[in-house]
Write a protein that holds these residues in place. Structure first.
Motif, mmCIF file in Angstrom:
data_model
loop_
_atom_site.group_PDB
_atom_site.id
_atom_site.type_symbol
_atom_site.label_atom_id
_atom_site.label_comp_id
_atom_site.label_asym_id
_atom_site.label_seq_id
_atom_site.Cartn_x
_atom_site.Cartn_y
_atom_site.Cartn_z
ATOM 1 N N PHE A 142 0.882 -1.171 0.123
ATOM 2 C CA PHE A 142 -0.003 0.076 -0.065
ATOM 3 C C PHE A 142 0.949 1.242 0.017
ATOM 4 C CE2 PHE A 142 -2.630 -3.482 2.048
ATOM 5 C CZ PHE A 142 -3.505 -3.441 1.223
ATOM 6 N N ALA A 143 0.153 2.303 -0.304
ATOM 7 C CA ALA A 143 0.906 3.674 -0.222
ATOM 8 C C ALA A 143 2.099 3.872 -1.101
ATOM 9 C CB ALA A 143 0.814 4.247 1.087
ATOM 10 N N THR A 144 3.192 4.367 -0.491
ATOM 11 C CA THR A 144 4.369 4.505 -1.292
ATOM 12 C C THR A 144 5.047 3.350 -1.623
ATOM 13 O OG1 THR A 144 5.319 4.807 0.825
ATOM 14 C CG2 THR A 144 4.866 6.752 -0.615
ATOM 15 N N ARG A 156 3.865 0.704 -2.703
ATOM 16 C CA ARG A 156 3.252 0.096 -3.891
ATOM 17 C C ARG A 156 3.694 1.056 -5.068
ATOM 18 N NH1 ARG A 156 -3.087 0.424 -4.494
ATOM 19 N NH2 ARG A 156 -2.854 -1.483 -3.029
ATOM 20 N N LEU A 157 3.875 2.281 -4.914
ATOM 21 C CA LEU A 157 4.513 2.915 -6.131
ATOM 22 C C LEU A 157 5.854 2.826 -6.212
ATOM 23 C CD1 LEU A 157 3.095 5.275 -7.478
ATOM 24 C CD2 LEU A 157 4.335 6.896 -6.096
ATOM 25 N N GLY A 177 9.520 2.172 10.086
ATOM 26 C CA GLY A 177 8.808 2.779 8.873
ATOM 27 C C GLY A 177 8.002 1.850 8.000
ATOM 28 N N MET A 230 5.468 -1.369 7.999
ATOM 29 C CA MET A 230 4.357 -2.320 9.134
ATOM 30 C C MET A 230 3.795 -3.429 8.325
ATOM 31 S SD MET A 230 1.889 0.051 11.407
ATOM 32 C CE MET A 230 0.719 -1.206 11.764
ATOM 33 N N ALA A 236 -0.774 -7.487 4.728
ATOM 34 C CA ALA A 236 -0.572 -6.096 4.119
ATOM 35 C C ALA A 236 0.769 -5.509 4.700
ATOM 36 C CB ALA A 236 -1.706 -5.195 4.791
ATOM 37 N N PHE A 241 2.765 -1.892 4.622
ATOM 38 C CA PHE A 241 2.562 -0.338 4.367
ATOM 39 C C PHE A 241 3.479 0.355 5.333
ATOM 40 C CE2 PHE A 241 0.044 0.947 7.845
ATOM 41 C CZ PHE A 241 -0.851 -0.578 8.247
ATOM 42 N N PRO A 242 3.719 1.622 5.087
ATOM 43 C CA PRO A 242 4.486 2.619 5.858
ATOM 44 C C PRO A 242 3.482 3.363 6.797
ATOM 45 C CG PRO A 242 4.377 3.573 3.566
ATOM 46 C CD PRO A 242 3.614 2.340 3.717
ATOM 47 N N PRO A 243 3.494 3.296 7.960
ATOM 48 C CA PRO A 243 2.544 4.141 8.991
ATOM 49 C C PRO A 243 2.660 5.488 8.881
ATOM 50 C CG PRO A 243 4.340 3.004 10.132
ATOM 51 C CD PRO A 243 4.712 2.355 8.939
ATOM 52 N N HIS A 301 1.197 10.081 2.069
ATOM 53 C CA HIS A 301 0.420 9.155 2.435
ATOM 54 C C HIS A 301 -0.025 9.352 3.887
ATOM 55 C CE1 HIS A 301 3.260 6.769 4.931
ATOM 56 N NE2 HIS A 301 4.303 7.199 3.937
ATOM 57 N N GLN A 328 -3.255 7.822 7.126
ATOM 58 C CA GLN A 328 -4.198 6.641 7.326
ATOM 59 C C GLN A 328 -5.419 7.242 8.291
ATOM 60 O OE1 GLN A 328 -1.001 5.599 8.754
ATOM 61 N NE2 GLN A 328 -1.441 6.484 10.803
ATOM 62 N N PHE A 377 -0.402 -0.234 15.988
ATOM 63 C CA PHE A 377 0.805 0.189 15.647
ATOM 64 C C PHE A 377 1.961 -0.238 16.729
ATOM 65 C CE2 PHE A 377 -2.471 3.082 13.856
ATOM 66 C CZ PHE A 377 -2.187 3.113 12.439
ATOM 67 N N LYS A 431 9.493 9.516 14.030
ATOM 68 C CA LYS A 431 10.606 10.433 13.200
ATOM 69 C C LYS A 431 10.410 11.857 13.536
ATOM 70 C CE LYS A 431 10.390 7.071 9.211
ATOM 71 N NZ LYS A 431 10.012 6.783 7.823
ATOM 72 N N ASP A 490 -2.859 7.351 -0.481
ATOM 73 C CA ASP A 490 -1.731 8.096 -1.047
ATOM 74 C C ASP A 490 -1.942 9.043 -2.135
ATOM 75 O OD1 ASP A 490 0.862 8.375 -2.676
ATOM 76 O OD2 ASP A 490 1.643 6.785 -1.131
ATOM 77 N N THR A 538 -4.233 6.701 -4.812
ATOM 78 C CA THR A 538 -4.845 5.210 -3.985
ATOM 79 C C THR A 538 -5.439 5.525 -2.716
ATOM 80 O OG1 THR A 538 -2.718 4.697 -3.159
ATOM 81 C CG2 THR A 538 -3.086 3.847 -5.381
ATOM 82 N N ILE A 573 -8.304 -1.563 4.738
ATOM 83 C CA ILE A 573 -7.962 -3.037 5.044
ATOM 84 C C ILE A 573 -8.758 -3.367 6.472
ATOM 85 C CG2 ILE A 573 -5.988 -4.303 6.418
ATOM 86 C CD1 ILE A 573 -3.956 -2.517 5.209
#
Lengths: 89, 223
Positions: A4-6, A8-9, A54, A56, A81, A83-85, B148, B150, B166, B172, B212, B217, B221
């Motif tokens: 997902f998100a970046t 996927r790109l 970075g 998950m 799944a 993805f980056p949180p 991106h 959530q 999480f 960061k 994103d 997209t 989930i």
């Protein structure tokens, strides 16, 4: 395995399906994904034997930190799944 | 119930019963930065009766790219004070309760119907999650980074908590973020808050929405 998100790109793929004959860990699955994609995606996801800061990974919606980490076994039908949180606000 | 003309264009859409619930509701917005600016403003404009705003920071120049409640004239002032004044200028009869405070385990949560997590780090989110779980107050989480973000809605005892989802995520410093994304994620949080209060439509309870803007997209989930 869904990205997902970046991620996927960066990987250029939304998801990869695997046919599993034997119990397979997340780490093994990522190696299999690398072979399918022709690029070592473990470098993007792992830092040695740990999940990279970075990133998950959820198996059926559960964080693998609550399961068995990268040694979590996946079964047919499981959805993984990756993805980056996002922590900012 | 006398309805201000401010709300006339959406009361017909959501219905009088829903609007009445909103007017009688209290929502706590934790963090009045990028997400919080959008969430607080939209909830005020939608007709929430009482907003509690929690933040300890002052407005800085580098906030102005995404924190849409503030202008250059506000630099140096406490965000909760500026936000309270601005929201009252938009919706004069709204009740605003500013809390000039940093979240800690000692923070006493007021009695509210929903908490909206607009914080900028996971450490504080885990504290808010514990406080909300103790009082069993539903929480609408949002987070942003780069292009991106959530959103998910937590109902304690029914869904996973923020700490569950999480676990072990590290913070960061100074995360770069795309300003349109911040407003978009905040808008979804405000929408989920209203839907939760009025029991409207399918919600993000137990679901994680990932968005994103660079890749264009939006995915969901099941958690």
């Amino acid at each position: 395995m869904e990205f997902f998100a970046t991620l996927r790109l960066a990987l250029g793929v939304a998801s990869i399906a695997f046919e599993l004959d034997t119990p397979t860990t997340i780490k093994q699955l990522v190696d299999m994904a690398s072979q399918k994609l022709g690029t070592d995606i473990s470098q993007k996801l792992f830092d040695g034997d740990k999940i990279k800061r970075g990133t998950m990974i959820l198996v059926n919606g559960k964080n693998i930190h609550h399961l068995n980490g990268l040694d979590t076994l996946v079964e047919p039908g499981d959805r993984i799944a990756v993805f980056p949180p996002a922590g900012g606000g | 119930m006398l309805i201000s003309e401010i709300f006339e264009r959406h009361v017909r859409l959501i219905g009088h019963d829903c609007f009445k619930k909103l007017a009688n509701s209290a929502v706590l917005v934790a963090g009045i930065g990028g997400l919080g600016s959008t969430v607080a403003q939209l909830l005020a404009r939608t007709g929430i009766g009482t907003l509690h705003l929690v933040d300890f920071d002052r407005v800085e120049e580098n906030n102005l790219n995404r924190q849409i409640l503030y202008t250059r004239q506000d630099i140096g002032y406490y965000k909760v004070d500026v936000a309270a004044k601005r929201l009252k200028e938009i919706v004069p009869h709204i009740k605003i309760v500013p809390h000039r405070a940093k979240l800690s385990p000692e923070f006493i949560l007021p009695d509210v119907d929903v908490i909206v997590d607009c914080l900028d780090n996971f450490s504080d989110r885990f504290v808010l999650d514990m406080l909300a779980e103790d009082k069993n107050i539903p929480l609408v989480h949002g987070g942003v980074a780069r292009f991106h973000g959530q959103v998910t809605v937590i109902k304690y005892g029914e869904t996973q908590t923020i700490r569950d989802i999480f676990e072990e995520v590290e913070d960061k410093d100074k995360i770069p973020v795309f300003p349109p994304l911040v407003t978009l994620v905040g808008s979804i949080q405000a929408s989920e808050t209203v839907k939760l209060l009025c029991d409207l439509g399918p919600s993000l309870v137990g679901k994680l929405l990932l968005i994103d803007l660079l890749a264009n997209t939006i995915d969901t989930i099941d958690l």
